[in-house]
Motif scaffolding. Structure first.
Motif, PDB file in Angstrom:
ATOM      1  N   LYS A  33      -3.712 -82.383 -57.034  1.00 43.76           N
ATOM      2  CA  LYS A  33      -3.515 -81.630 -58.258  1.00 43.76           C
ATOM      3  C   LYS A  33      -3.297 -82.576 -59.432  1.00 43.76           C
ATOM      4  O   LYS A  33      -2.554 -83.553 -59.319  1.00 43.76           O
ATOM      5  CB  LYS A  33      -2.322 -80.683 -58.130  1.00 43.76           C
ATOM      6  CG  LYS A  33      -2.408 -79.709 -56.965  1.00 43.76           C
ATOM      7  CD  LYS A  33      -3.591 -78.768 -57.105  1.00 43.76           C
ATOM      8  CE  LYS A  33      -3.651 -77.781 -55.928  1.00 43.76           C
ATOM      9  NZ  LYS A  33      -4.849 -76.904 -56.020  1.00 43.76           N
ATOM     10  N   PRO A  35      -1.495 -83.724 -62.441  1.00 40.76           N
ATOM     11  CA  PRO A  35      -0.116 -83.474 -62.877  1.00 40.76           C
ATOM     12  C   PRO A  35      -0.062 -82.771 -64.238  1.00 40.76           C
ATOM     13  O   PRO A  35      -0.927 -82.968 -65.094  1.00 40.76           O
ATOM     14  CB  PRO A  35       0.480 -84.892 -62.980  1.00 40.76           C
ATOM     15  CG  PRO A  35      -0.382 -85.733 -62.106  1.00 40.76           C
ATOM     16  CD  PRO A  35      -1.761 -85.147 -62.202  1.00 40.76           C
ATOM     17  N   GLU A  36       0.937 -81.927 -64.394  1.00 36.30           N
ATOM     18  CA  GLU A  36       1.122 -81.199 -65.654  1.00 36.30           C
ATOM     19  C   GLU A  36       1.796 -82.104 -66.672  1.00 36.30           C
ATOM     20  O   GLU A  36       2.938 -81.891 -67.091  1.00 36.30           O
ATOM     21  CB  GLU A  36       1.949 -79.927 -65.402  1.00 36.30           C
ATOM     22  CG  GLU A  36       1.257 -78.878 -64.565  1.00 36.30           C
ATOM     23  CD  GLU A  36       0.051 -78.270 -65.283  1.00 36.30           C
ATOM     24  OE1 GLU A  36       0.029 -78.297 -66.533  1.00 36.30           O
ATOM     25  OE2 GLU A  36      -0.861 -77.777 -64.599  1.00 36.30           O
ATOM     26  N   ASN A  64      -7.574 -76.940 -62.579  1.00 34.51           N
ATOM     27  CA  ASN A  64      -7.471 -78.282 -62.007  1.00 34.51           C
ATOM     28  C   ASN A  64      -8.677 -79.142 -62.374  1.00 34.51           C
ATOM     29  O   ASN A  64      -9.093 -80.020 -61.615  1.00 34.51           O
ATOM     30  CB  ASN A  64      -7.335 -78.200 -60.480  1.00 34.51           C
ATOM     31  CG  ASN A  64      -6.655 -79.429 -59.906  1.00 34.51           C
ATOM     32  OD1 ASN A  64      -5.783 -80.019 -60.552  1.00 34.51           O
ATOM     33  ND2 ASN A  64      -7.033 -79.828 -58.705  1.00 34.51           N
ATOM     34  N   GLY A  85       0.034 -89.403 -66.802  1.00 34.89           N
ATOM     35  CA  GLY A  85       1.404 -89.746 -66.439  1.00 34.89           C
ATOM     36  C   GLY A  85       1.570 -91.250 -66.458  1.00 34.89           C
ATOM     37  O   GLY A  85       1.278 -91.921 -67.439  1.00 34.89           O
TER      38      GLY A  85
END
Length: 422
Positions: A33, A35-36, A64, A85
Motif C-alpha cells: 500500500k 503510505p498516506e 492505491n 515518506g
C-alpha cells in the motif's frame, strides 16, 4: 536510490516529446500500500539539462495508484525522482517524436542456420530458441536452401503466436564469392540458379556488358554483375537483400575483395548491410572493420544496418543471441518490417556476455535502444521466454494449452508501455 520498477508497474515508459503526458504508478503486489503521506515528484531530463535542474511535477492519488503529469521536452531520457515518506525512489521514461511514437521496437535475427546446411538443430528448434531469448521474429537462412524456412513456418502455422517466422535463405550466386541474405522473399533465388541457369548467365552477361563502360576487365566486374542480378531478384520476390559479413576472414584473407566491396557500396545495390554479427569470437575484429568501413562510406547517407548472429547452433556453447536487430516498425508484418529497415528505422545490437551492450545505427535510435535494453526489454524478454517454451512443447508434441496467453500478455505490455496520441 531504490529502483521503483521493483515495486511498481510503471506505464507508459515511452511518451510523446514536447507534450504533456500522465505516467501511472501501480503497486505490483496487492499487499503493498502506498503510505498516506505527502508524495513529492521531481523530474530531470538527461540530454538537454546541462545544469541538472529538477522540476517539481504534479502528482495525484486515486486509491492505491499515483498519476504523475509532466511536460517532457525533446527526444531524450527523463529521470523521475519520488519521495514517499522517508523512502526515495527513481525510474526513467523516454520521450520521442511522432514518427517513433507510432512504431513498436521489435527484436529479430535475419541470418541463422539449421541442420539442413551447416547448423546443428532443426528449423523448428531454432525458431523456438530464438523466441526463448526474446526475439520477436526470425528468418531461417540456410546456405543455398529456402525450404527450411518454410518448414519452420509450417510447424507453428496453427498457433496464434506473437512471434513471426519469415522465409529466407543465404544466396550463393554461381562463380561469385559474395554471400547474400534473401530475407522474406516469396521465392528462392538459389533455385533459380539451378532451374534457369541459362537465363541467369545471359542476363548477368547483359549487365556486365553495360558495366564495361566504367569498369576494366577484372574479376570483380562479373561478380558485381552477378550481385546486381541477385539483389534485383530478391526485390522482385518482395524480399530484403542483405550484404553479409563484408569483412569475414577465411584463413589468410577476406572472403571478398576490397575492390568488390567498394563497388557494392558505390553502386548501393543492396538494401541493408550486416553491421555486426558472427558465430565465432574471432569475428569481433571483422565487426570492427565493418563498422569503420560502413561509416566512412555512408558519409551521412541512410544505408540501413542490421545485426545478425549467423548462428550455426543454439546450444553447445555457441555465440547464439550475441547479436540481433531492433526494428522500429508499424507492425510485425513482413511488409512493415522490410519497409522500416529500408527507411533506416533499424539498429544492430552487440550483446556479448560480460561486456557493455553496444548499439550501432543512427544516434537517435542508438540512444533510444539503449534505454529500451535497460528499461523495457527485460520485461519483454521474460514474456517471450514463456512463449518460446510453449513453442518448444508444441514442437515435441507436448503442448497441452488450448490458448496461448503469452501473445495476449505481450500485446498488453506493448500497449501499456508506449503512449500513443489520443
Amino acid at each position: 536510490m531504490i529502483s521503483l520498477d521493483n515495486y511498481f508497474k510503471i506505464y507508459p515508459k515511452v511518451v510523446g516529446a514536447n507534450t504533456k503526458s500522465i505516467i501511472t504508478l501501480e503497486p505490483k503486489f496487492s499487499y503493498w500500500k502506498i503510505p498516506e503521506v505527502e508524495v513529492k515528484v521531481f523530474h530531470s531530463p538527461v540530454s538537454y539539462n546541462s545544469r541538472q535542474e529538477y522540476k517539481r511535477l504534479e502528482v495525484k492519488r486515486d486509491r492505491n495508484k499515483l498519476y504523475i503529469e509532466g511536460f517532457f521536452e525533446e527526444e531524450q531520457e527523463h529521470v523521475i525522482y519520488i519521495d514517499i515518506g522517508n523512502k526515495n525512489f527513481s525510474f526513467s521514461i523516454y520521450s520521442v517524436n511522432d514518427d517513433l511514437l507510432m512504431r513498436i521496437p521489435y527484436k529479430g535475427d535475419l541470418h541463422i542456420h539449421t541442420y539442413y546446411s551447416d547448423g546443428l538443430e532443426s528449423p523448428s528448434y531454432v525458431a523456438s530458441s530464438c523466441r526463448r531469448i526474446g526475439l520477436d521474429f526470425v528468418a531461417i537462412t540456410d546456405h543455398g536452401k529456402y525450404f527450411p524456412s518454410i518448414e519452420a513456418i509450417d510447424t507453428f502455422k496453427d498457433l496464434d503466436l506473437g512471434f513471426k517466422i519469415f522465409p529466407g535463405e543465404e544466396v550463393h550466386p554461381p562463380n561469385n564469392p559474395l554471400h547474400i541474405v534473401n530475407f522474406g522473399g516469396k521465392f528462392s533465388i538459389n533455385e533459380l540458379f539451378e532451374r534457369e541457369r541459362e537465363k541467369y548467365n545471359r542476363e548477368v552477361w547483359e549487365i556486365e556488358e553495360k558495366l564495361k563502360l566504367e569498369i576494366p576487365d577484372i574479376p570483380e566486374r562479373y561478380q558485381l554483375a552477378s550481385s546486381i542480378w541477385s539483389f534485383n531478384k530478391i526485390r522482385e520476390a518482395e524480399g530484403l537483400g542483405i550484404l553479409c559479413h563484408p569483412f569475414w576472414r577465411i584463413k589468410e584473407g577476406y572472403y571478398i575483395s576490397e575492390r568488390l566491396l567498394h563497388l557494392l557500396y558505390e553502386k548501393r545495390i543492396f538494401d541493408a548491410v550486416e553491421i555486426v554479427g558472427g558465430y565465432h569470437i574471432s569475428e569481433l575484429s571483422s565487426n570492427n572493420l565493418q563498422m569503420v568501413y560502413h561509416y566512412e562510406k555512408s558519409k551521412g547517407e541512410n544505408i540501413p544496418v542490421v545485426g545478425v548472429t549467423d548462428a550455426h547452433g543454439c546450444d553447445t556453447g555457441s555465440l547464439f543471441g550475441w547479436y540481433y536487430t531492433v526494428v522500429f516498425s508499424l507492425s510485425l508484418e513482413l511488409k512493415d518490417i522490410i519497409e522500416s529497415i529500408k527507411l533506416g528505422y533499424s539498429v544492430g545490437v552487440e550483446a556479448i556476455p560480460g561486456r557493455e551492450t553496444r548499439v550501432y545505427g543512427s544516434s537517435r535510435l542508438v540512444l533510444f535502444t539503449l534505454f529500451l535494453i535497460r528499461e523495457v526489454f527485460p520485461i519483454h524478454d521474460r514474456i517471450c521466454q514463456e512463449e518460446g517454451n510453449f513453442m518448444m512443447r508444441h514442437m515435441m508434441g507436448k503442448s497441452y494449452e488450448d490458448i496461448n496467453y503469452y501473445k495476449k500478455d505481450l500485446d498488453e505490455f506493448y500497449s501499456s508501455i508506449i503512449r500513443k496520441h489520443d
